[in-house]
Design a protein around this motif. Structure first.
Motif, PDB file in Angstrom:
ATOM      1  N   PRO A   1      67.105 -76.428 105.660  1.00 32.84           N
ATOM      2  CA  PRO A   1      66.529 -76.174 104.324  1.00 32.84           C
ATOM      3  C   PRO A   1      67.838 -75.506 103.372  1.00 32.84           C
ATOM      4  N   GLN A   2      68.602 -74.735 104.126  1.00 29.57           N
ATOM      5  CA  GLN A   2      70.001 -74.279 103.255  1.00 29.57           C
ATOM      6  C   GLN A   2      70.786 -75.573 103.075  1.00 29.57           C
ATOM      7  N   LEU A   3      70.762 -76.332 104.105  1.00 32.71           N
ATOM      8  CA  LEU A   3      71.781 -77.619 103.964  1.00 32.71           C
ATOM      9  C   LEU A   3      70.953 -78.684 102.859  1.00 32.71           C
ATOM     10  N   LEU A   4      69.781 -78.643 102.772  1.00 29.71           N
ATOM     11  CA  LEU A   4      69.226 -79.536 101.656  1.00 29.71           C
ATOM     12  C   LEU A   4      69.316 -78.836 100.044  1.00 29.71           C
ATOM     13  N   GLY A   5      69.272 -77.453 100.336  1.00 28.64           N
ATOM     14  CA  GLY A   5      69.571 -76.708  99.069  1.00 28.64           C
ATOM     15  C   GLY A   5      70.750 -76.898  98.457  1.00 28.64           C
ATOM     16  N   GLU A   6      71.916 -76.842  99.414  1.00 26.98           N
ATOM     17  CA  GLU A   6      73.455 -77.301  98.986  1.00 26.98           C
ATOM     18  C   GLU A   6      73.710 -78.395  98.524  1.00 26.98           C
ATOM     19  N   GLY A   7      72.683 -79.579  99.182  1.00 24.78           N
ATOM     20  CA  GLY A   7      72.968 -80.859  98.557  1.00 24.78           C
ATOM     21  C   GLY A   7      72.362 -81.129  97.269  1.00 24.78           C
ATOM     22  N   ARG A   8      71.500 -80.497  97.105  1.00 23.97           N
ATOM     23  CA  ARG A   8      70.637 -80.656  95.626  1.00 23.97           C
ATOM     24  C   ARG A   8      71.518 -79.917  94.943  1.00 23.97           C
TER      25      ARG A   8
END
Length: 152
Positions: free
Chosen positions: A9-16
């Motif tokens: 979820p952290q990585l997805l948030g950073e990508g977003r």
């Protein structure tokens, strides 16, 4: 276990955030009305024929109050309008104005260019795999007891 490893979820948030920051900067450079990340997200989940605030809030995963505030800011900026909902006298539909449609089209162009830039940086195959993984239905979130979802 590696405690420095970021979770998915952290990585997805950073990508977003990478996409949001670049999109908002490109729109600002083009002279578009400044919008917040929440307003940009709202714009992205809006149906062409219009969407109720309650549905926008559900799609965004925010409260109705948060969605309502974002709508009001975009209405004041001339990007959205509120119209009566033909299906319900008590509700209003939120739609893009002509200017909102123009800005949305520009945002779509910017996002396509950003996806190409990402492919240059991490590889076209990695971007294609990421897209395929995110487009695959995940099903409902698992229940705390390890079941298949909220219904068990």
């Amino acid at each position: 276990m590696d405690h420095s490893r970021r979770n998915l979820p952290q990585l997805l948030g950073e990508g977003r955030r990478w996409f949001e920051e670049a999109l908002l900067a490109a729109l600002a450079a083009a002279g578009a009305v400044p919008v917040s990340p929440t307003q940009a997200q709202l714009f992205s989940v809006l149906d062409e024929e219009g969407t109720t605030v309650a549905e926008l809030a559900r799609r965004m995963g925010v409260t109705r109050q948060t969605a309502h505030q974002a709508v009001h800011g975009l209405v004041a900026a001339g990007l959205l309008e509120q119209t009566p909902d033909p299906a319900s006298a008590r509700q209003r539909l939120i739609r893009r104005t002509a200017e909102g449609t123009r800005v949305h089209a520009r945002a779509e162009e910017v996002l396509a260019a950003l996806e190409e830039r990402l492919a240059e940086r991490i590889g076209a195959e990695a971007v294609a795999a990421l897209r395929a993984a995110l487009e695959t239905p995940w099903g409902p979130p698992p229940a705390p007891d390890g079941g298949q979802g909220p219904a068990g």
